[in-house]
Design a protein around this motif. Structure first.
Motif, mmCIF file in Angstrom:
data_model
loop_
_atom_site.group_PDB
_atom_site.id
_atom_site.type_symbol
_atom_site.label_atom_id
_atom_site.label_comp_id
_atom_site.label_asym_id
_atom_site.label_seq_id
_atom_site.Cartn_x
_atom_site.Cartn_y
_atom_site.Cartn_z
ATOM 1 N N LEU A 69 0.833 -1.195 0.000
ATOM 2 C CA LEU A 69 0.000 0.000 0.000
ATOM 3 C C LEU A 69 0.871 1.250 0.000
ATOM 4 N N THR A 70 0.303 2.357 -0.456
ATOM 5 C CA THR A 70 1.004 3.634 -0.424
ATOM 6 C C THR A 70 0.575 4.397 0.823
ATOM 7 N N LEU A 71 1.538 4.764 1.642
ATOM 8 C CA LEU A 71 1.212 5.496 2.867
ATOM 9 C C LEU A 71 0.885 6.948 2.543
ATOM 10 N N GLN A 72 -0.209 7.433 3.112
ATOM 11 C CA GLN A 72 -0.561 8.845 3.026
ATOM 12 C C GLN A 72 -0.205 9.508 4.349
ATOM 13 N N VAL A 73 0.582 10.568 4.305
ATOM 14 C CA VAL A 73 0.988 11.285 5.513
ATOM 15 C C VAL A 73 0.297 12.645 5.515
ATOM 16 N N ASP A 74 -0.379 12.958 6.611
ATOM 17 C CA ASP A 74 -1.113 14.224 6.687
ATOM 18 C C ASP A 74 -0.725 14.965 7.961
ATOM 19 N N PRO A 75 -0.089 16.133 7.831
ATOM 20 C CA PRO A 75 0.352 16.885 9.019
ATOM 21 C C PRO A 75 -0.789 17.338 9.917
ATOM 22 N N ARG A 76 -2.010 17.391 9.395
ATOM 23 C CA ARG A 76 -3.146 17.782 10.227
ATOM 24 C C ARG A 76 -3.443 16.748 11.301
ATOM 25 N N LEU A 77 -2.926 15.533 11.135
ATOM 26 C CA LEU A 77 -3.130 14.467 12.120
ATOM 27 C C LEU A 77 -2.034 14.425 13.181
ATOM 28 N N SER A 78 -1.171 15.464 13.200
ATOM 29 C CA SER A 78 -0.153 15.571 14.247
ATOM 30 C C SER A 78 -0.811 15.868 15.588
ATOM 31 N N GLU A 79 -0.111 15.508 16.642
ATOM 32 C CA GLU A 79 -0.592 15.825 17.980
ATOM 33 C C GLU A 79 -0.580 17.339 18.185
#
Length: 199
Positions: A69-79
């Motif tokens: 799978l291709t990982l999607q990284v989203d900075p909005r999901l940061s703590e």
């Protein structure tokens, strides 16, 4: 249309006893192994989204590589960014006589912002933006989201329809390391999302 989402908190950090927001401390080996096992146990995952912080992204990337799978990284999901408190030990923070203190924040996070930190209203808004975008572009596939306890708690307020500014649940819910919150989302004929938290 219906989809199933698995929100997974990152594993135990390499160093515990610290207030970790944007501080990019990795998870321990055993912590990553626990999250990896949770990802494997999720039903028919076809996409994975992660916070950019390495305590989330490292294990999410390893799982995606093994699953093709291709990982999607989203900075909005940061703590949440805890500003001057970020990365400090809880012992030091509780002993501080600074005002507001960490006790003020835990009791009323909408009223007390950590020094140079992210206001709760801003944290809430970026997660609301993420949720709105996610549900308006959704497709019928099962998704795993590797993120943080604060993120999951704030999204829980959205799923449960709690009013903006409501914060009582934040100190009364505990989401342990590598724990999973399952959410099924139903979409009506108008495309509106109806999330349900599944226990």
């Amino acid at each position: 249309m219906q989809q199933t989402l698995y929100f997974i908190r990152h594993g135990e950090p390499l160093e515990t006893g610290r207030l970790l927001g944007r501080t990019d401390l990795p998870a321990s080996i055993s912590g990553n192994e626990q999250v990896y096992a949770q990802l494997q146990a999720c039903d028919a995952i076809s996409q994975v989204i992660s916070s950019p912080l390495q305590r989330c992204q490292t294990v999410a990337r390893a799982f995606c590589e093994s699953a093709g799978l291709t990982l999607q990284v989203d900075p909005r999901l940061s703590e949440m960014d805890f500003g001057d408190w970020d990365g400090q030990s809880y012992e030091v923070l509780w002993q501080s006589t600074q005002s507001p203190g960490i006790g003020d924040f835990w009791q009323s996070p909408w009223q007390h912002t950590p020094p140079n930190g992210e206001p709760m209203s801003v944290f809430h808004m970026r997660l609301s933006d993420w949720w709105q975008q996610f549900t308006t572009t959704a497709s019928p596939q099962n998704t795993a989201i590797v993120t943080h306890a604060g993120v999951i708690k704030q999204l829980l307020a959205t799923w449960l329809g709690l009013p903006e500014g409501f914060d009582t649940h934040l100190s009364r819910l505990e989401i342990g390391y590598a724990k999973v919150i399952k959410v099924t989302v139903f979409y009506d004929d108008t495309g509106r999302a109806w999330p349900k938290v599944v226990f």
